[in-house]
Design an enzyme around this catalytic site. Structure first.
Site, PDB file in Angstrom:
ATOM      1  N   GLY A 164      42.977  43.745  39.934  1.00  0.00           N
ATOM      2  CA  GLY A 164      44.327  43.956  40.623  1.00  0.00           C
ATOM      3  C   GLY A 164      45.017  44.803  40.138  1.00  0.00           C
ATOM      4  CG  LEU A 165      46.938  47.876  41.821  1.00  0.00           C
ATOM      5  CD1 LEU A 165      47.712  48.371  44.117  1.00  0.00           C
ATOM      6  CD2 LEU A 165      46.930  48.918  42.144  1.00  0.00           C
ATOM      7  CB  SER A 166      48.775  47.999  36.335  1.00  0.00           C
ATOM      8  OG  SER A 166      50.586  47.737  35.579  1.00  0.00           O
ATOM      9  CB  SER A 170      48.821  42.064  41.059  1.00  0.00           C
ATOM     10  OG  SER A 170      47.576  42.156  39.811  1.00  0.00           O
ATOM     11  N   GLY A 171      49.791  40.482  38.847  1.00  0.00           N
ATOM     12  CA  GLY A 171      50.460  38.729  38.587  1.00  0.00           C
ATOM     13  C   GLY A 171      48.473  38.418  37.753  1.00  0.00           C
ATOM     14  CE  LYS A 172      45.240  42.671  36.820  1.00  0.00           C
ATOM     15  NZ  LYS A 172      46.370  43.769  36.657  1.00  0.00           N
ATOM     16  CB  SER A 173      48.639  38.864  32.761  1.00  0.00           C
ATOM     17  OG  SER A 173      48.024  40.247  32.308  1.00  0.00           O
ATOM     18  CB  SER A 211      38.498  45.978  36.418  1.00  0.00           C
ATOM     19  OG  SER A 211      38.236  45.121  36.930  1.00  0.00           O
TER      20      SER A 211
END
Length: 196
Positions: free
Chosen positions: A29-31, A33-36, A103
């Site tokens: 997902g975009l920087s 977006s809440g991935k980390s 990615s």
């Protein structure tokens, strides 16, 4: 000549020893977006439940294993390729691997998928609008990209290719962190738990 060692411990033996099924959770997902945030929460939840899980984060990888790479398109692709190989090794070891990488290119994500058994991989699209991500902008990266200080920044002057068939979509600009984590755990637990 290169002669890879043959594995002497089978997948079934590793599963028995680890008391879990190996799996790779590939968050994209975009920087912002809440991935980390979700990856950290997922790792903590799994460890608390007794699973052997490990999180790979973009910033951590960039300061160690891949510190020799720039942010050019070719180096970004190589960054993801290397991470995929690490995921494959960790998966072979029987671990649950959680990744947190933008990615942006489908071809990269398809490559990672091809490295692993279909039952061991899930592409998780952490979906938040560019507007939402820019509002969060904790690291100030979007601001720098808009000012031209950072070039080839995903979502601004470099594309993000939305996943076509992710195993799960988390709409993080519409649901809370706990709601997204709950959806993720409900999806994942049947895939990593051994039948009693």
């Amino acid at each position: 000549m290169i002669y890879p060692l043959e594995e002497t411990i089978s997948r079934d033996q590793r599963i028995t020893a680890m008391h879990q099924l190996p799996f790779v959770v590939w968050m994209t997902g975009l920087s912002g977006s809440g991935k980390s945030t979700l990856a950290v929460a997922l790792e903590k939840s799994l460890i608390e439940k007794g699973f052997k899980a490990f999180m790979l984060d973009g910033d951590t990888i960039r300061t160690g294993l891949n510190k020799d790479l720039s942010f050019s398109e070719s180096d970004r692709r190589e960054n993801i390729r290397r991470i995929g190989e690490v995921c494959k090794l960790m998966n072979n070891a029987g671990l649950i691997v959680i990744t947190s990488f933008i990615s942006p290119f489908r071809s990269e994500r398809d490559l990672i998928r091809s490295l692993l058994p279909p039952s061991d991989f899930a592409e998780v699209f952490v979906n938040a609008s560019l507007e939402s991500c820019e509002k969060r902008d904790v690291k100030g990266l979007y601001k720098k990209a808009r000012q031209g200080i950072i070039s080839e920044f995903t979502g601004i002057d470099s594309p993000y290719e939305t996943p076509l068939h992710p195993e799960i979509i988390l709409n993080t600009d519409k649901e809370t962190e706990s709601e997204s984590l709950s959806h993720l755990m409900n999806f994942l637990l049947p895939k990593i738990s051994l039948a009693l």
